[in-house]
Design an enzyme around this catalytic site. Sequence first.
Site, PDB file in Angstrom:
ATOM      1  N   HIS A   1       8.095 -26.282  -1.764  1.00 53.13           N
ATOM      2  CA  HIS A   1       7.769 -27.472  -2.595  1.00 53.13           C
ATOM      3  C   HIS A   1       6.694 -27.364  -3.257  1.00 53.13           C
ATOM      4  CE1 HIS A   1      10.346 -31.216   0.066  1.00 53.13           C
ATOM      5  NE2 HIS A   1      10.536 -29.571   0.477  1.00 53.13           N
TER       6      HIS A   1
ATOM      7  N   GLU B   1       1.421  -0.966   0.136  1.00 53.56           N
ATOM      8  CA  GLU B   1       0.008  -0.001  -0.023  1.00 53.56           C
ATOM      9  C   GLU B   1       1.417   1.170   0.041  1.00 53.56           C
ATOM     10  OE1 GLU B   1      -4.264  -1.022   2.457  1.00 53.56           O
ATOM     11  OE2 GLU B   1      -2.744   0.629   3.063  1.00 53.56           O
TER      12      GLU B   1
ATOM     13  N   LYS C   1     -13.876  -0.098  -3.922  1.00 51.51           N
ATOM     14  CA  LYS C   1     -15.039   0.771  -2.672  1.00 51.51           C
ATOM     15  C   LYS C   1     -15.730   1.650  -3.822  1.00 51.51           C
ATOM     16  CE  LYS C   1     -12.451   1.274   1.213  1.00 51.51           C
ATOM     17  NZ  LYS C   1     -11.655   1.792   2.414  1.00 51.51           N
TER      18      LYS C   1
HETATM   19  O1  PA5 Z   1      -3.703   1.033   5.803  1.00 49.24           O
HETATM   20  C1  PA5 Z   1      -4.487   1.392   5.496  1.00 49.24           C
HETATM   21  O2  PA5 Z   1      -4.874   2.705   5.594  1.00 49.24           O
HETATM   22  C2  PA5 Z   1      -5.899   0.289   5.514  1.00 49.24           C
HETATM   23  O3  PA5 Z   1      -5.396  -0.912   5.164  1.00 49.24           O
HETATM   24  C3  PA5 Z   1      -6.718   0.540   6.309  1.00 49.24           C
HETATM   25  O4  PA5 Z   1      -6.488   0.207   8.092  1.00 49.24           O
HETATM   26  C4  PA5 Z   1      -8.078  -0.645   5.824  1.00 49.24           C
HETATM   27  O5  PA5 Z   1      -8.498   0.261   4.815  1.00 49.24           O
HETATM   28  C5  PA5 Z   1      -9.195  -0.484   7.050  1.00 49.24           C
HETATM   29  O6  PA5 Z   1      -9.604   1.333   7.157  1.00 49.24           O
HETATM   30  P1  PA5 Z   1     -10.751   1.332   8.732  1.00 49.24           P
HETATM   31  O7  PA5 Z   1      -9.579   1.491   9.740  1.00 49.24           O
HETATM   32  O8  PA5 Z   1     -10.771   2.902   8.498  1.00 49.24           O
HETATM   33  O9  PA5 Z   1     -12.108   0.743   8.606  1.00 49.24           O
END
Ligand code: PA5
Length: 445
Positions: free
Chosen positions: A308, A287, A422
Amino acid sequence: MKSIEINIQDALSFAQNQFDSNKAQAEEAFGKLENGSGEGNDFLGWLKLPSSVKPELVESIAKTAARLRKNCEYVVCVGIGGSYLGAKAVISALSDSFADFYAPTPGNPKVLYAGQNIGEEYTAELEKLLDGKKFGIIVISKSGTTTEPAIAFRILKELLEKQAGKEAAKDLIVAVTDEKKGALRTLATQEGYETYVIPDNVGGRFSVLTPVGLLPIACAGFDIAKLLEGAAEMEQTAKNPSEENPCEVYARMRNALYQNGKKIEILVNYNPKLHFFAEWWKQLYGESEGKDGKGIFPAAVDFTTDLHSMGQWIQEGERTIFETVLSVKEPAITRRIPEDADNLDGINYLAGKRIDEVNKMAELGTKIAHVDGGVPNMRIDIDKLDEHSLGQLIYFFEKACGISGYMLGVNPFNQPGVEAYKKNMFALLEKPGYEKETEAIKAKL
Ligand code: PA5
């Protein structure tokens, strides 16, 4: 206490020139991170988190965890992405491999997870397990609006209230969310739940050392003070730019390899307890760096299991990969291979050796084979799997990620791409406010 060690000897020869010439770039990236002059600088709260966590917060989390531990057979952590992976990584690294097959005992609840998928069977089967059981819920969402945990929480809250009663349920639910914003904050305030705040300046994937990770980890019975202590030690070790700084070395080496055509990094472990640590790492790097058409693809394998299955590809597939091995020096338990009088299986040559000696030779043999096969290899050694080492490792990877992302020329602290699915999902589900998107997406179907 000893720090983690990074060894790049078996990677250097694959990108020596790039490594030698990216020092200035790494130090510029380091500077941006430290003085907050880079993109995404409103999300640097994690940088000084280990050394600045207030003891009162740690005490309060420990107290909440003690209450849940005393009153629950199961504690369900509801969250996804950064609101789930850090806790799961630490808890599985520190737990007995078969913990899930033992029944909970008084004062030692099992930590379970929900809201990290939208599996209908998963949800229904979790409800079945919790039916008639004493359980609590930690619901975690920074935005407070994420769909997956919202669905799971609605269902589990209903079950808990039905079983324990609405008033008693309040003591068994804890919300971890933004101080002011989001549906979860509104809900928690209206219902009167205990809450913990996710600091504004800490993004999801950098939040394991906030209540997001600390509360579940404490509920699982692990020592969060030691975790923070290890992280604070690494914060200190990695404070200044230098050729000895392990975060800088890792960031430089992976960027040098990337420039030399190594587009995929495989995080390798030889200890199955680290499987979910790699999942956390994948999110952290994926990310943070995968944007603007750039970024090393973070992959992970559990060895020797995956030798394996994936071993063939790694040994002889396209030469676009490099490996980073997470090696644990000393297992917590000693188990030797027994002698067998008949030796029908032919492994008496191993008799008397520790299982880990064999594992370490598998590790060495694999490294030599992969390097010979054109796969650069970095190694990160930790002494043992405990809270202290994991705290060090978490901070090490976080800081290296910040440096590495800036070296790559991206903003490591946003995740604009996560919104695309989303938007489509909401459009398809006809969420109020998404009317135009609904119309547009239906036209494509
Ligand atoms: O790193 C990030 O920002 C995302 O992976 C969030 O943690 C994930 O989308 C969950 O979001 P939230 O904590 O707002 O529910």
